[in-house]
Write a protein that holds these residues in place. Structure first.
Motif, PDB file in Angstrom:
ATOM      1  N   ASP A 170       0.830  -1.200   0.000  1.00 44.89           N
ATOM      2  CA  ASP A 170       0.000   0.000   0.000  1.00 44.89           C
ATOM      3  C   ASP A 170       0.868   1.256   0.000  1.00 44.89           C
ATOM      4  O   ASP A 170       1.971   1.260   0.557  1.00 44.89           O
ATOM      5  CB  ASP A 170      -0.925   0.008   1.210  1.00 44.89           C
ATOM      6  CG  ASP A 170      -1.932  -1.132   1.160  1.00 44.89           C
ATOM      7  OD1 ASP A 170      -1.988  -1.824   0.138  1.00 44.89           O
ATOM      8  OD2 ASP A 170      -2.653  -1.316   2.154  1.00 44.89           O
ATOM      9  N   VAL A 171       0.341   2.322  -0.618  1.00 47.90           N
ATOM     10  CA  VAL A 171       1.119   3.546  -0.790  1.00 47.90           C
ATOM     11  C   VAL A 171       0.355   4.717  -0.211  1.00 47.90           C
ATOM     12  O   VAL A 171      -0.842   4.892  -0.486  1.00 47.90           O
ATOM     13  CB  VAL A 171       1.407   3.806  -2.288  1.00 47.90           C
ATOM     14  CG1 VAL A 171       2.117   5.144  -2.472  1.00 47.90           C
ATOM     15  CG2 VAL A 171       2.253   2.679  -2.866  1.00 47.90           C
ATOM     16  N   LEU A 172       1.026   5.517   0.602  1.00 49.00           N
ATOM     17  CA  LEU A 172       0.463   6.742   1.160  1.00 49.00           C
ATOM     18  C   LEU A 172       1.252   7.926   0.625  1.00 49.00           C
ATOM     19  O   LEU A 172       2.468   7.993   0.789  1.00 49.00           O
ATOM     20  CB  LEU A 172       0.528   6.721   2.689  1.00 49.00           C
ATOM     21  CG  LEU A 172       0.091   8.018   3.396  1.00 49.00           C
ATOM     22  CD1 LEU A 172      -1.390   8.307   3.137  1.00 49.00           C
ATOM     23  CD2 LEU A 172       0.380   7.929   4.897  1.00 49.00           C
ATOM     24  N   VAL A 173       0.549   8.832  -0.025  1.00 48.86           N
ATOM     25  CA  VAL A 173       1.172  10.046  -0.554  1.00 48.86           C
ATOM     26  C   VAL A 173       0.528  11.237   0.152  1.00 48.86           C
ATOM     27  O   VAL A 173      -0.691  11.419   0.092  1.00 48.86           O
ATOM     28  CB  VAL A 173       0.986  10.152  -2.078  1.00 48.86           C
ATOM     29  CG1 VAL A 173       1.586  11.451  -2.604  1.00 48.86           C
ATOM     30  CG2 VAL A 173       1.631   8.959  -2.775  1.00 48.86           C
ATOM     31  N   VAL A 174       1.358  12.018   0.849  1.00 49.24           N
ATOM     32  CA  VAL A 174       0.896  13.183   1.606  1.00 49.24           C
ATOM     33  C   VAL A 174       1.484  14.433   0.966  1.00 49.24           C
ATOM     34  O   VAL A 174       2.672  14.466   0.627  1.00 49.24           O
ATOM     35  CB  VAL A 174       1.308  13.081   3.091  1.00 49.24           C
ATOM     36  CG1 VAL A 174       0.828  14.292   3.873  1.00 49.24           C
ATOM     37  CG2 VAL A 174       0.761  11.800   3.706  1.00 49.24           C
ATOM     38  N   ALA A 175       0.654  15.466   0.820  1.00 43.71           N
ATOM     39  CA  ALA A 175       1.095  16.674   0.107  1.00 43.71           C
ATOM     40  C   ALA A 175       2.316  17.309   0.739  1.00 43.71           C
ATOM     41  O   ALA A 175       3.181  17.843   0.046  1.00 43.71           O
ATOM     42  CB  ALA A 175      -0.056  17.672   0.049  1.00 43.71           C
ATOM     43  N   SER A 176       2.421  17.238   2.051  1.00 42.38           N
ATOM     44  CA  SER A 176       3.529  17.899   2.740  1.00 42.38           C
ATOM     45  C   SER A 176       4.806  17.080   2.723  1.00 42.38           C
ATOM     46  O   SER A 176       5.866  17.566   3.146  1.00 42.38           O
ATOM     47  CB  SER A 176       3.135  18.193   4.193  1.00 42.38           C
ATOM     48  OG  SER A 176       2.755  16.993   4.857  1.00 42.38           O
ATOM     49  N   ASP A 177       4.768  15.832   2.244  1.00 42.85           N
ATOM     50  CA  ASP A 177       5.950  14.974   2.207  1.00 42.85           C
ATOM     51  C   ASP A 177       6.501  14.903   0.784  1.00 42.85           C
ATOM     52  O   ASP A 177       5.741  14.814  -0.185  1.00 42.85           O
ATOM     53  CB  ASP A 177       5.612  13.560   2.689  1.00 42.85           C
ATOM     54  CG  ASP A 177       5.179  13.533   4.151  1.00 42.85           C
ATOM     55  OD1 ASP A 177       5.491  14.508   4.859  1.00 42.85           O
ATOM     56  OD2 ASP A 177       4.536  12.555   4.553  1.00 42.85           O
ATOM     57  N   SER A 178       7.807  14.913   0.691  1.00 41.32           N
ATOM     58  CA  SER A 178       8.437  14.872  -0.628  1.00 41.32           C
ATOM     59  C   SER A 178       8.450  13.466  -1.218  1.00 41.32           C
ATOM     60  O   SER A 178       8.529  13.302  -2.434  1.00 41.32           O
ATOM     61  CB  SER A 178       9.871  15.403  -0.542  1.00 41.32           C
ATOM     62  OG  SER A 178      10.631  14.643   0.389  1.00 41.32           O
ATOM     63  N   GLU A 179       8.377  12.439  -0.368  1.00 36.01           N
ATOM     64  CA  GLU A 179       8.429  11.059  -0.830  1.00 36.01           C
ATOM     65  C   GLU A 179       7.208  10.280  -0.328  1.00 36.01           C
ATOM     66  O   GLU A 179       6.713  10.535   0.771  1.00 36.01           O
ATOM     67  CB  GLU A 179       9.701  10.364  -0.330  1.00 36.01           C
ATOM     68  CG  GLU A 179      10.995  10.971  -0.865  1.00 36.01           C
ATOM     69  CD  GLU A 179      11.160  10.754  -2.354  1.00 36.01           C
ATOM     70  OE1 GLU A 179      10.595   9.751  -2.864  1.00 36.01           O
ATOM     71  OE2 GLU A 179      11.828  11.571  -3.004  1.00 36.01           O
ATOM     72  N   SER A 207       5.102   7.054   1.205  1.00 36.07           N
ATOM     73  CA  SER A 207       5.348   6.027   2.215  1.00 36.07           C
ATOM     74  C   SER A 207       4.760   4.712   1.720  1.00 36.07           C
ATOM     75  O   SER A 207       3.643   4.681   1.201  1.00 36.07           O
ATOM     76  CB  SER A 207       4.699   6.401   3.549  1.00 36.07           C
ATOM     77  OG  SER A 207       5.211   7.627   4.037  1.00 36.07           O
ATOM     78  N   PHE A 208       5.535   3.634   1.884  1.00 37.19           N
ATOM     79  CA  PHE A 208       5.070   2.306   1.498  1.00 37.19           C
ATOM     80  C   PHE A 208       4.733   1.536   2.761  1.00 37.19           C
ATOM     81  O   PHE A 208       5.588   1.365   3.634  1.00 37.19           O
ATOM     82  CB  PHE A 208       6.136   1.588   0.675  1.00 37.19           C
ATOM     83  CG  PHE A 208       6.408   2.270  -0.638  1.00 37.19           C
ATOM     84  CD1 PHE A 208       5.651   1.966  -1.759  1.00 37.19           C
ATOM     85  CD2 PHE A 208       7.406   3.223  -0.740  1.00 37.19           C
ATOM     86  CE1 PHE A 208       5.894   2.595  -2.961  1.00 37.19           C
ATOM     87  CE2 PHE A 208       7.657   3.866  -1.944  1.00 37.19           C
ATOM     88  CZ  PHE A 208       6.896   3.550  -3.064  1.00 37.19           C
ATOM     89  N   LEU A 209       3.490   1.106   2.856  1.00 42.61           N
ATOM     90  CA  LEU A 209       2.978   0.530   4.090  1.00 42.61           C
ATOM     91  C   LEU A 209       2.868  -0.979   3.983  1.00 42.61           C
ATOM     92  O   LEU A 209       2.405  -1.513   2.970  1.00 42.61           O
ATOM     93  CB  LEU A 209       1.595   1.110   4.411  1.00 42.61           C
ATOM     94  CG  LEU A 209       1.555   2.635   4.533  1.00 42.61           C
ATOM     95  CD1 LEU A 209       0.124   3.119   4.529  1.00 42.61           C
ATOM     96  CD2 LEU A 209       2.250   3.069   5.803  1.00 42.61           C
ATOM     97  N   SER A 210       3.284  -1.665   5.051  1.00 39.15           N
ATOM     98  CA  SER A 210       3.136  -3.114   5.103  1.00 39.15           C
ATOM     99  C   SER A 210       1.679  -3.455   5.346  1.00 39.15           C
ATOM    100  O   SER A 210       1.092  -3.046   6.345  1.00 39.15           O
ATOM    101  CB  SER A 210       3.997  -3.699   6.230  1.00 39.15           C
ATOM    102  OG  SER A 210       5.361  -3.504   5.976  1.00 39.15           O
ATOM    103  N   ASN A 211       1.130  -4.192   4.428  1.00 37.25           N
ATOM    104  CA  ASN A 211      -0.259  -4.603   4.553  1.00 37.25           C
ATOM    105  C   ASN A 211      -0.328  -5.839   5.435  1.00 37.25           C
ATOM    106  O   ASN A 211      -0.269  -6.960   4.965  1.00 37.25           O
ATOM    107  CB  ASN A 211      -0.848  -4.891   3.173  1.00 37.25           C
ATOM    108  CG  ASN A 211      -2.323  -5.204   3.254  1.00 37.25           C
ATOM    109  OD1 ASN A 211      -2.863  -5.396   4.323  1.00 37.25           O
ATOM    110  ND2 ASN A 211      -2.955  -5.265   2.116  1.00 37.25           N
ATOM    111  N   MET A 212      -0.441  -5.628   6.717  1.00 35.98           N
ATOM    112  CA  MET A 212      -0.381  -6.730   7.671  1.00 35.98           C
ATOM    113  C   MET A 212      -1.625  -7.600   7.648  1.00 35.98           C
ATOM    114  O   MET A 212      -1.653  -8.657   8.267  1.00 35.98           O
ATOM    115  CB  MET A 212      -0.169  -6.171   9.077  1.00 35.98           C
ATOM    116  CG  MET A 212       1.172  -5.496   9.247  1.00 35.98           C
ATOM    117  SD  MET A 212       1.320  -4.636  10.818  1.00 35.98           S
ATOM    118  CE  MET A 212       0.257  -3.221  10.549  1.00 35.98           C
TER     119      MET A 212
END
Length: 366
Positions: A190-199, A201-206
């Motif tokens: 899973d991928v989280l993209v936040v406007a305030s972050d430059s990169e 985040s890749f989330l472990s789908n537990m």
């Protein structure tokens, strides 16, 4: 308004689900389990059981708008979670009231494509969403298939996921959380993209496949949990992480609601074997099993891919075939023994089902 423990109410705007696995019922359970307080607005009433959705009643926009204003004017929830909206005019109404009152956080979990591939959002509805609702959304949570429907193109590979999340942000969303299924290597699906972050985040789908939409209501459950943690003061990123941990723990001990479909199907077949010589109407068997004809049809379609009448007729034909080959009875005698009033009616039914008259079938097979 706040509860005495300092937790502010969370408004969920979505459809109903009588099974409790998704919709407003699931949101209330999730938010309550996290110590939150859910206030609700219904957009659609579903005719639904463990076999799926059979019908909808979509509430008109003035009723949906009235529900939202009644809650917002009174208890002023700062977090709003949105789920099922099926009408463009309702989407417009929801967008207009959120534009007016501007809650601090808006989490939107659209379902554009069902888990079995059915299209649930019309092009007109998607246009209204893109133009009116997405610019108001703090966090958009969705499956890859939903993103493809909303954006109008396929998403290929991990780079394509990140690019698609960026496209959704350009439509006004502050942050995008996309469940990518098995398209990405390893557990980080899973991928989280936040406007305030430059990169990203890749989330472990537990939760394994359960967050990919393969388990009923999981995406909506996750978005509700994120709202619950944000109501406790957590940042968006922390709330997402907490929600994933929570969902993993819930999944480990969760038992999905099971219907009586398989048991009923077996009972249906047993009753056919006992009564096929005297009854071939679906209503008789439905009454015998104490269910509606509609539910019996849902069960047989799900399990056997056939209507109840087809199963009854096929069972009758198989018994007739056996009698024609193993019995010395005449065709007329067999016709009477399986409940037909005339040999002509019997022959017409058998030929319709097999392409041969009973006499032709007996000659060819012998």
């Amino acid at each position: 308004m706040k509860r005495n423990d300092g937790c502010s109410p969370i408004l969920t705007i979505t459809g109903s689900d009588g099974t409790g696995g998704s919709g407003v019922q699931a949101d209330i359970k999730i938010l309550s389990a996290l110590g939150g307080y859910a206030v609700t607005v219904i957009t659609s009433v579903t005719v639904q059981n463990t076999l799926g959705i059979q019908d909808f009643y979509d509430l008109p926009p003035d009723i949906v708008l009235g529900q939202i204003e009644a809650i917002i004017n009174d208890v002023q929830p700062r977090i709003v979670k949105i789920g099922m909206i099926r009408r463009a005019d309702v989407m417009q109404a929801v967008s207009s009231v959120l534009e007016r009152y501007r809650p601090e956080v808006v989490i939107y979990d659209p379902v554009a494509v069902s888990s079995n591939g059915d299209i649930l959002m019309s092009p007109d509805l998607i246009r209204v969403m893109r133009r009116c609702l997405l610019p108001l959304v703090s966090l958009l949570t969705l499956k890859k298939s939903d993103a493809e429907r909303i954006l109008g193109h396929r998403i290929v590979g991990s780079a394509g996921v990140v690019e698609a999340a960026g496209e959704l942000q350009q439509l006004g969303c502050h942050s995008v959380l996309m469940h990518c299924g098995n398209m990405m290597a390893g557990p980080n699906t899973d991928v989280l993209v936040v406007a305030s972050d430059s990169e990203p985040s890749f989330l472990s789908n537990m939760c394994g496949d359960t967050l990919q939409g393969n388990r009923h209501g999981r995406s909506g459950n996750l978005s509700a949990a994120i709202g619950g943690y944000m109501s406790k003061g957590q940042s968006l990123e922390d709330a997402v992480a907490s929600a994933y941990t929570y969902m993993s723990n819930v999944h480990a001990k969760d038992v999905a609601l099971a219907g009586r479909g398989s048991e009923l199907f077996n009972e249906f077949v047993n009753e056919i074997s006992a009564h096929f010589t005297s009854h071939n109407d679906v209503r008789f068997y439905a009454d015998l099993l104490n269910v509606s004809s509609t539910y019996l049809a849902q069960v047989t379609k799900r399990i056997a891919g056939k209507a109840p009448k087809t199963i009854i007729d096929e069972y009758l034909v198989s018994e007739i075939e056996s009698m024609l080959l193993s019995s010395t009875k005449t065709v007329q005698e067999i016709a009477y023994s399986v409940g037909f009033g005339s040999q002509a009616h019997f022959a017409k039914f058998f030929k319709k089902m097999t392409g041969l008259t009973p006499s032709e079938y007996r000659r060819q097979k012998r």
